[in-house]
Scaffold this motif. Sequence first.
Motif, PDB file in Angstrom:
ATOM      1  N   ALA A   1      -1.676  48.321   2.220  1.00  0.00           N
ATOM      2  CA  ALA A   1      -2.344  49.569   2.545  1.00  0.00           C
ATOM      3  C   ALA A   1      -3.710  49.057   2.790  1.00  0.00           C
ATOM      4  CB  ALA A   1      -2.388  50.575   1.352  1.00  0.00           C
ATOM      5  N   ARG A   2      -4.363  48.195   2.126  1.00  0.00           N
ATOM      6  CA  ARG A   2      -5.584  47.555   2.403  1.00  0.00           C
ATOM      7  C   ARG A   2      -5.711  46.071   1.944  1.00  0.00           C
ATOM      8  NH1 ARG A   2     -11.338  49.217  -0.948  1.00  0.00           N
ATOM      9  NH2 ARG A   2     -12.605  47.742   0.348  1.00  0.00           N
ATOM     10  N   PRO A   3      -6.389  45.137   3.130  1.00  0.00           N
ATOM     11  CA  PRO A   3      -5.966  43.770   2.841  1.00  0.00           C
ATOM     12  C   PRO A   3      -7.301  43.397   2.071  1.00  0.00           C
ATOM     13  CG  PRO A   3      -7.084  44.371   4.974  1.00  0.00           C
ATOM     14  CD  PRO A   3      -6.646  45.639   4.308  1.00  0.00           C
ATOM     15  N   PHE A   4      -7.210  42.002   1.786  1.00  0.00           N
ATOM     16  CA  PHE A   4      -8.392  41.349   0.937  1.00  0.00           C
ATOM     17  C   PHE A   4      -9.285  41.157   1.766  1.00  0.00           C
ATOM     18  CE2 PHE A   4     -10.093  37.190  -0.040  1.00  0.00           C
ATOM     19  CZ  PHE A   4     -10.436  37.082  -1.369  1.00  0.00           C
ATOM     20  N   GLU A   5     -10.588  41.256   0.987  1.00  0.00           N
ATOM     21  CA  GLU A   5     -11.717  40.788   1.891  1.00  0.00           C
ATOM     22  C   GLU A   5     -12.580  40.173   0.909  1.00  0.00           C
ATOM     23  OE1 GLU A   5     -13.496  44.870   2.758  1.00  0.00           O
ATOM     24  OE2 GLU A   5     -11.593  45.485   3.424  1.00  0.00           O
TER      25      GLU A   5
END
Length: 173
Positions: free
Chosen positions: A52-56
Amino acid sequence: MRILIAILSGAALACSAALTAAAAPPASPARSAEPSSAAGFGWPLAPPPAVARPFEAPDSAFGPGHRGVDLVGEAGQPVLAAADGVVVHAGWLVDREVVSVEHAGGLRTSYEPVAPDVTAGDRVARGQVIGHLEPGHPGCAARACLHWGLRDGERYRDPLDLIAPGRVRLLPW
């Protein structure tokens, strides 16, 4: 005179060796900067979920970023240990329940929000149920998301590297 020259030469060599050893960075046999292999790691949800949301990665220790990945799941779904390890935390952390597992090589994975089925000090195996996914992860549009994090010492890393090492990302020229 020869004896004095031999003694002074020996002392100079000993000092040089001591200074070289002191200047060298300390060895760290317990962990490396990069995991040598992702062997032994798997997905914390089954079947493999959508991201749903990647690593940043943050620019600094306290800078903004997303220190893990959000994986789409279902409330109540079993959460699995990504690899063999020892539970170092299982319970409330600020406003949610979190499970953290220490793995060989100094890697630590974290899972939240999770109602834990384990306690600190428990040994876990890859694929073992460590808890159940709870709803309400902030910023998750799905019914439930698992925030899965990875630390190598003090450095945050992308946990997807554990299961898909060597991913190629093309950058514009």
